[in-house]
Design a protein around this motif. Sequence first.
Motif, PDB file in Angstrom:
ATOM      1  N   GLU A  36      -2.529  11.508 -11.071  1.00 40.36           N
ATOM      2  CA  GLU A  36      -3.496  11.061 -12.127  1.00 40.36           C
ATOM      3  C   GLU A  36      -4.433   9.874 -11.882  1.00 40.36           C
ATOM      4  O   GLU A  36      -5.409   9.594 -12.638  1.00 40.36           O
ATOM      5  CB  GLU A  36      -2.765  10.276 -13.332  1.00 40.36           C
ATOM      6  N   GLY A  37      -4.504   9.809 -10.839  1.00 43.50           N
ATOM      7  CA  GLY A  37      -5.541   8.740 -10.431  1.00 43.50           C
ATOM      8  C   GLY A  37      -5.107   7.292 -10.257  1.00 43.50           C
ATOM      9  O   GLY A  37      -5.999   6.283  -9.987  1.00 43.50           O
ATOM     10  N   TRP A  38      -3.772   6.941 -10.198  1.00 48.06           N
ATOM     11  CA  TRP A  38      -3.358   5.495 -10.986  1.00 48.06           C
ATOM     12  C   TRP A  38      -3.654   4.889  -9.386  1.00 48.06           C
ATOM     13  O   TRP A  38      -3.463   3.550  -9.580  1.00 48.06           O
ATOM     14  CB  TRP A  38      -2.119   5.409 -11.413  1.00 48.06           C
ATOM     15  N   GLY A  39      -3.646   5.668  -7.938  1.00 49.52           N
ATOM     16  CA  GLY A  39      -3.663   4.838  -6.972  1.00 49.52           C
ATOM     17  C   GLY A  39      -4.650   3.949  -6.981  1.00 49.52           C
ATOM     18  O   GLY A  39      -4.875   3.338  -5.767  1.00 49.52           O
ATOM     19  N   PHE A  40      -6.457   4.334  -7.219  1.00 47.35           N
ATOM     20  CA  PHE A  40      -7.056   3.791  -7.381  1.00 47.35           C
ATOM     21  C   PHE A  40      -7.726   2.849  -8.654  1.00 47.35           C
ATOM     22  O   PHE A  40      -8.602   2.401  -8.320  1.00 47.35           O
ATOM     23  CB  PHE A  40      -8.348   4.580  -6.948  1.00 47.35           C
ATOM     24  N   GLU A  41      -6.678   3.959  -9.798  1.00 44.46           N
ATOM     25  CA  GLU A  41      -6.833   2.665 -11.268  1.00 44.46           C
ATOM     26  C   GLU A  41      -6.280   1.282 -11.220  1.00 44.46           C
ATOM     27  O   GLU A  41      -5.807   0.853  -9.749  1.00 44.46           O
ATOM     28  CB  GLU A  41      -5.967   3.310 -12.174  1.00 44.46           C
ATOM     29  N   VAL A  42      -7.282   0.178 -11.252  1.00 39.63           N
ATOM     30  CA  VAL A  42      -6.212  -1.074 -11.301  1.00 39.63           C
ATOM     31  C   VAL A  42      -5.852  -1.846 -12.966  1.00 39.63           C
ATOM     32  O   VAL A  42      -6.304  -0.954 -13.771  1.00 39.63           O
ATOM     33  CB  VAL A  42      -8.128  -1.774 -11.815  1.00 39.63           C
ATOM     34  N   ALA A  43      -4.769  -2.198 -12.133  1.00 38.48           N
ATOM     35  CA  ALA A  43      -3.866  -2.683 -13.293  1.00 38.48           C
ATOM     36  C   ALA A  43      -3.978  -4.752 -13.254  1.00 38.48           C
ATOM     37  O   ALA A  43      -4.014  -5.399 -14.277  1.00 38.48           O
ATOM     38  CB  ALA A  43      -1.899  -2.661 -12.156  1.00 38.48           C
ATOM     39  N   LYS A  44      -4.278  -4.292 -12.282  1.00 36.83           N
ATOM     40  CA  LYS A  44      -4.474  -6.396 -12.011  1.00 36.83           C
ATOM     41  C   LYS A  44      -6.453  -6.055 -11.002  1.00 36.83           C
ATOM     42  O   LYS A  44      -5.718  -5.254 -10.312  1.00 36.83           O
ATOM     43  CB  LYS A  44      -3.537  -7.313 -11.417  1.00 36.83           C
ATOM     44  N   GLY A  45      -6.767  -6.582 -11.191  1.00 41.36           N
ATOM     45  CA  GLY A  45      -8.220  -7.001 -10.561  1.00 41.36           C
ATOM     46  C   GLY A  45      -8.484  -8.620 -10.004  1.00 41.36           C
ATOM     47  O   GLY A  45      -8.508  -9.600 -11.163  1.00 41.36           O
TER      48      GLY A  45
END
Length: 835
Positions: A36-45
């Motif tokens: 789903e692309g969560w490896g590069f999706e920002v949770a905290k940034g």
Amino acid sequence: MTDSIQTDSVFGSGHSDLSAVLSEFLTEVDPKLLDEGWGFEVAKGTHYGQTDQSMVNHVRNGVFALARLNEIVPAFGAYQLDDSELRQAIALFVIHDLHKYRDEETTAKTEYDIDSAEVAGLVETVGVNEFAPSLRVEDFHACTVDHENSWKSNPEQSTRTYDRLRPFVRLADAFASCETPESAASERNERALDEAYPGVDLDLRYHVLDDVKGIFTNLLNGIAARELNDRAGYELLLIYQDGCVYVTDQEPPQPSIDEDMLDALYTRLTEEIGESHPAYDDRQRLAQNLGVRSQGFYAINDQDFFYAGAPNILLAVTVKATQDADPDSDPTDSMRETMELLNERLSIDIDSTTRVAPGYARLVYTVKRAFVDPLVDEGVLDDDALTATCRLFGVDHEVTSGLRALRDDDEVSLTAGGKWDYGYAIGQHIAEMIQREGWSPAAEHLAEFLLESLENRAPDWRETVMAEHAGEFEMELTAYIADVLTIDGHVAESPKRTDLLTDPFDEHHATRRGKTCTFCNRGTTSGRKGDMKAPKSLTTFQAGYSNRIPANAGKPEELLACIPCQVEFSLRETGSTRREAGRLFIHLVPDYFYTPTMWSLYDGEIFTRFTGEAMTRVGRLASAVFDATADGNPDEALGASFADILSEAAWHEEGGRSMLEQLGQEFDSESQFGTRTLSFYKPQDNETEFQFFGVFLGLSIAAAMGMRVYISQSPMPDLRGRDFREMARLDAGFTRVADFYGQEIPLSVLRERLGAAAALVQLGYELAMDDARFPKYLRVTRNKPLPGSHLLKKAARDTDDGSAPSYLLEEADFLDRHASQQSRTTTSRHSTTTE
């Protein structure tokens, strides 16, 4: 689920040491999060003033923290979730941040206006409906709209199942968001613990190290954790790069860093460091670390005594000497002349036609220097060094007397140039003794003979020898521990130990080359600068590394290193095989932490792949990176692309080049934990291409592992993970490639930067499999508005029919868009500056 999906996990498919719940999460759910692309999706940034954390790492942290808590809290009388309840809590936590993943713009009022159909779609996509089949869509929906304690959530849409599990979802989220041990042990998290486990007084404690080196500080983390468990019942919960977080029940008194604690930590360190690696009990492997000096003895680092112990060092020396006592090798002219001289003056017939006696002579001189001399100097042995050495090896009185007579003969010099040629006669005695006694294998019996002889003549020989070679270690290492360790926010009670360290500021300004460590800028307890000089053979570092080395330094390659850094280098010498100077170092930082289970998983399934024998197939790696970052292969899921990156970076079959090696191979993962460092090296055509590929590989494997990373020319990390917020940081030495990658690489741009680098590698290799050309290609990315199209056009000109390679169209387009984005960013910065 199909078999192909199960093998897509970056952690592999064999998780026999994991619980069934965590094993299924890793094989069935985790790869779909990457899809789903969560490896590069920002949770905290960084945009929000936080340290970068991807969505997949946020989920992994929460899942494993919750599982670890569920494992240890029963010891304190708290309720333990059964497997079904744990599955439900994990499944709910996986989708709790759906509001962060939505494409549509929302406001604070509408952030949690999420309908059930949207939730159902995500639940099915990531497979948590099959992972926890007893949950209903209504339960998942309740979690997505009511997991936050704020006015924005919608508690009226909750369900009975979610109400029961909500404290555990909140608890997982609380820990998953903590950047440091201090924040993880906060009052906020203790309140979350109280809500999840009412009626049980659980407390969170922590320790922090104010310095990170690598294997050595990992060992300090381990001994601190075990000492705190023994003293106060602290149960290890989370492992950070520079510390740990614990759970306790508030009953034990809070431990303090007093003299007793420091002595206990050092004692535990000396006891456990020798058990941390199989090589320290393997005399064959220890012998491989022994080099031969021109004077005819084996060079032993004092660090070897510290972690292997005097008996093991003696065993290793006997192994090395037995190997060197080769009856099929001819002696040098100098060896032959000396042995013939001794034959004329002594009542022993030395075989001057082979290297048998010279080989054992190296053993004799090494034992004399490293073992006999300290015993004689301290008065443990009454004889002089020559007589004591002869008696130790059982040399008869006549030969011993002859050697003493030669020592007093002014016409004969057996010690010129630092040599000790008495050893040839004793070496011949050893060879005859081995043959007479029928010792096979010779090394083992000879070592037993020497150990027994030492015990008989000097029962306390171990303490004396260790004090000679590792005596400075206790003073400086206890001072170091006192200086860097804090427990529950408290530092060492007394400055007694730390006051022994020299002040770096004073040392920099008071002398031309003060007693300050080149690598960590720390002081030392030694009064002599010579104690800090580490040979290049230990540091494997080029002399020009530090700008603090004056131009007129006599031996600039002998860099000044504090004892903790010397120990670290020595540990790395055991845990790795590469010795080249000029390497780059990839310091991996957890995002944000490991649990003990996560650490064992990473160490056993990922870090262990990067051996000295592993190869890197750069072209195939670039293809896998492009698939993962640009979704370049519609026939393969992104999770499989992440797994492919690690496979191509550490290829264990034919093909590729040896580039990457983990520096802590075979160290016991249960005894030490916190950080991991890899080294990068390849034959260098020029500095620019060397840095480009080093950074490319470092960013690629860090992204695939789910790690933050600091890439540097320094073997020791100049920065801890807490010292920078971005997903990746390059040190100041990467000026030649910083324009392309950026010095600081936030998670929000990592995907695009890494994809552009992968595209450039593929286009460059299409033109020629020549790394030396990459400085030219980097200039193209700076100077051409459409660098991808430019390079693709050049590739087309080189083909027979002039057609462009169609399989690189996506790469060219991606590189063009990257250049356009970089141009807009540069223009924006210039406009802001000029305004």
